[in-house]
Scaffold this motif. Structure first.
Motif, PDB file in Angstrom:
ATOM      1  N   GLY B 121      -4.087  -4.167   5.470  1.00  0.00           N
ATOM      2  CA  GLY B 121      -3.975  -3.223   4.353  1.00  0.00           C
ATOM      3  C   GLY B 121      -5.292  -3.094   3.600  1.00  0.00           C
ATOM      4  N   GLU B 122      -5.957  -4.229   3.380  1.00  0.00           N
ATOM      5  CA  GLU B 122      -7.231  -4.207   2.657  1.00  0.00           C
ATOM      6  C   GLU B 122      -8.297  -3.438   3.441  1.00  0.00           C
ATOM      7  N   LEU B 124      -7.805  -1.194   5.722  1.00  0.00           N
ATOM      8  CA  LEU B 124      -7.437   0.224   5.799  1.00  0.00           C
ATOM      9  C   LEU B 124      -7.899   0.957   4.532  1.00  0.00           C
ATOM     10  N   ALA B 125      -7.686   0.345   3.370  1.00  0.00           N
ATOM     11  CA  ALA B 125      -8.140   0.971   2.119  1.00  0.00           C
ATOM     12  C   ALA B 125      -9.667   1.078   2.091  1.00  0.00           C
ATOM     13  N   GLN B 126     -10.344   0.023   2.541  1.00  0.00           N
ATOM     14  CA  GLN B 126     -11.815   0.057   2.587  1.00  0.00           C
ATOM     15  C   GLN B 126     -12.278   1.171   3.529  1.00  0.00           C
ATOM     16  N   MET B 127     -11.563   1.324   4.635  1.00  0.00           N
ATOM     17  CA  MET B 127     -11.906   2.389   5.581  1.00  0.00           C
ATOM     18  C   MET B 127     -11.726   3.765   4.941  1.00  0.00           C
ATOM     19  N   HIS B 128     -10.612   3.951   4.221  1.00  0.00           N
ATOM     20  CA  HIS B 128     -10.386   5.238   3.551  1.00  0.00           C
ATOM     21  C   HIS B 128     -11.523   5.552   2.584  1.00  0.00           C
ATOM     22  N   LEU B 129     -11.960   4.548   1.812  1.00  0.00           N
ATOM     23  CA  LEU B 129     -13.044   4.785   0.842  1.00  0.00           C
ATOM     24  C   LEU B 129     -14.382   5.026   1.547  1.00  0.00           C
ATOM     25  N   PHE B 216      -4.044  10.030   2.726  1.00  0.00           N
ATOM     26  CA  PHE B 216      -4.250   8.584   2.918  1.00  0.00           C
ATOM     27  C   PHE B 216      -2.923   7.835   3.071  1.00  0.00           C
ATOM     28  N   LEU B 217      -1.961   8.204   2.210  1.00  0.00           N
ATOM     29  CA  LEU B 217      -0.715   7.453   2.163  1.00  0.00           C
ATOM     30  C   LEU B 217       0.071   7.580   3.465  1.00  0.00           C
ATOM     31  N   TYR B 218      -0.100   8.700   4.155  1.00  0.00           N
ATOM     32  CA  TYR B 218       0.535   8.909   5.456  1.00  0.00           C
ATOM     33  C   TYR B 218       0.017   7.872   6.455  1.00  0.00           C
ATOM     34  N   ASP B 219      -1.284   7.556   6.372  1.00  0.00           N
ATOM     35  CA  ASP B 219      -1.884   6.535   7.234  1.00  0.00           C
ATOM     36  C   ASP B 219      -1.266   5.167   6.945  1.00  0.00           C
ATOM     37  N   LEU B 220      -1.097   4.878   5.652  1.00  0.00           N
ATOM     38  CA  LEU B 220      -0.503   3.598   5.249  1.00  0.00           C
ATOM     39  C   LEU B 220       0.955   3.527   5.739  1.00  0.00           C
ATOM     40  N   VAL B 250      -7.761  -2.765  -3.176  1.00  0.00           N
ATOM     41  CA  VAL B 250      -8.969  -1.941  -3.019  1.00  0.00           C
ATOM     42  C   VAL B 250      -8.770  -0.552  -3.621  1.00  0.00           C
ATOM     43  N   ARG B 251      -7.615   0.052  -3.350  1.00  0.00           N
ATOM     44  CA  ARG B 251      -7.343   1.404  -3.866  1.00  0.00           C
ATOM     45  C   ARG B 251      -5.919   1.426  -4.421  1.00  0.00           C
ATOM     46  N   VAL B 252      -5.807   1.564  -5.731  1.00  0.00           N
ATOM     47  CA  VAL B 252      -4.492   1.552  -6.398  1.00  0.00           C
ATOM     48  C   VAL B 252      -3.820   2.908  -6.195  1.00  0.00           C
ATOM     49  N   LEU B 253      -2.554   2.878  -5.825  1.00  0.00           N
ATOM     50  CA  LEU B 253      -1.827   4.144  -5.615  1.00  0.00           C
ATOM     51  C   LEU B 253      -1.588   4.857  -6.945  1.00  0.00           C
TER      52      LEU B 253
END
Lengths: 312, 312
Positions: B121-122, B124-129, B216-220, B250-253
């Protein structure tokens, strides 16, 4: 010691938020290097080196850091720079421009084997070829213009015999023309302490801050003068042959390079003789480091001048 | 098995001459993957994976390979592409477009722990950013347009009850508007077999060939549906919470993401329900692989439909 600008874990928190490398686990100053501040930064993702540049400005850094990234992207063993979220390699911390790079495996080897010299020669040739597609340009800041401008202030400080020899070496190099030799981006400072070896393999070339555009063979000569010469200036033939074999396994030297090789070995020694003489006789104000022995490179010049065999 | 195009050491010799990664030590086909041909290539410099693309053309590859290089340059754990001497990532071998990437450490984990889900999860968020500064653009090839176009040919092949449920799911998704949700480059296929884990750490995300621009949330949601659900479609709450905690560290929803989360979990399951139904009922001519169970994703939809708690 090499921590000139102190960085705390508190300083690093907001800095690391601008990157995608996880959260800080450990921060540790590195006691090697004499120009910049370096820290090991261990995060939840891995191990990095953070450099704070004490002399180079943010404007001067792109040539070097983009070169390192270019080489890393081509599979050359170098410490790969890490870009921040603004897609920049150069960031800023505590008033200094910074660079974060991935740690490369290995250690500095003081007494390399012939097998290690072979690997260094091979990687150097691969680096020369991979950098052919690099678009940055940098004049050699320690080329003939520099040594011709620097030597005059040294003559009167040296012994008469040394000054005479230095004049003669400068005159010898001034007669040469290397314009037809293959050239490109060179490391220009590939001493043993700028290579991390992982067993016999090159873990990484580091410290690209003298890299510039110049003659490839000059880079090989600088490398040989450090990797293959003893304290007396004598060159170990096994190591020299291995270095050249490793290099030529990737890029075969042309006839005009073979012809220029003996005098380029002396040029490569001259550059460090002059810079070390300058550091010895004209230390920068407040400089606490011990100047390295300039006469080591005079001995290398003498050994090359007497040589018959140049390991080709 | 995944070697569709045979590569010999003799084929590879001239190919490797176009790179700076040393000389070939070992070449070995990889028996995983169902789309492309993959080999482990071990050279004097290190270990690489060579992919020969069996369907994607050289024109279609830059979005994916430049994305992988961009992410690697930002410190995201991905297999870094290696450029050739012409400064291109995509080369050619035996009539196929190719990509060489650095090997990443780790193995596929079938039964991940909560700690491993946290790390995924961490990352993935870093990748999105990190991908926010990537300039490539790719429409989702398996988005709502695709599933609405694909489902009609499946209805008559399914049981009446399943067809009715599929129609209802499509109608539910058609009512949604996700235009205001944060979006960017997503992996879109981050199943367990596309992540190499090195202990609890992410060694590397692989197989970016469904990456595209989407929510992004679809990826999660795609990631959660695979990493946290059992065969029965039930979601393990500990792993789901860990995945979301790692991501949100990393990225708060945002509030609108939290509101959309339950229906996006169903959208992410619907996408694979439809594609697996298609592979099951309409196998490509000559396809020898066993189609994966489509009803697994129907069970996940059912579980999400009955859920009260979405681990937020």
């Amino acid at each position: 010691m090499s921590v000139f600008t102190t960085v705390t874990a508190e300083d690093l928190g907001p800095f690391l938020k601008r990157y995608s490398i996880g959260s800080l686990l450990e921060l540790k100053g590195i006691a090697a290097g004499i120009t910049n501040t370096n820290y090991f930064v261990t995060t939840s993702h891995g191990r990095y080196v953070l450099t704070l540049f004490e002399n180079l400005t943010a404007d001067e850094l792109p040539f070097y850091v983009n070169l390192m990234a270019h080489l890393a992207n081509h599979g050359i063993a170098v410490a790969a720079p890490v870009a921040n979220l603004a897609d920049e390699y150069v960031d800023e911390l505590n008033g200094r421009p910074t660079l974060l790079v991935q740690c490369v495996p290995g250690t500095v080897v003081d007494k390399p084997s012939a097998a290690q010299c072979f690997e260094v020669g091979e990687m150097l040739a691969q680096m020369h070829l991979a950098a052919c597609s690099y678009r940055g340009e940098m004049k050699n800041p320690r080329g003939a213009d520099w040594w011709n401008a620097t030597a005059p202030c040294l003559f009167e400080l040296m012994s008469a015999a040394d000054a005479e020899q230095l004049r003669a070496e400068l005159a010898l190099q001034a007669e040469q023309c290397f314009d037809d030799l293959p050239r490109g981006v060179i490391h220009a400072d590939l001493f043993r302490d700028n290579v991390l070896l992982n067993g016999d393999h090159v873990g990484g070339f580091i410290d690209f801050y003298y890299a510039c555009n110049d003659v490839f063979l000059y880079d090989l000569a600088i490398t040989l003068n450090d990797w293959c010469a003893s304290e007396s200036g004598d060159v170990n033939a096994d190591r020299a042959k291995a270095l050249l074999q490793g290099y030529q396994g990737v890029r075969v030297l042309q006839a005009n390079e073979i012809a220029a090789w003996p005098v380029l070995l002396r040029a490569a020694a001259l550059r460090f003789w002059v810079s070390r003489l300058y550091d010895f006789y004209k230390p920068a104000a407040g400089e606490m480091t011990f100047a390295k022995d300039p006469w080591h490179f005079q001995r290398i010049i003498n050994a090359h001048a007497e040589r018959q065999d140049f390991w080709l």
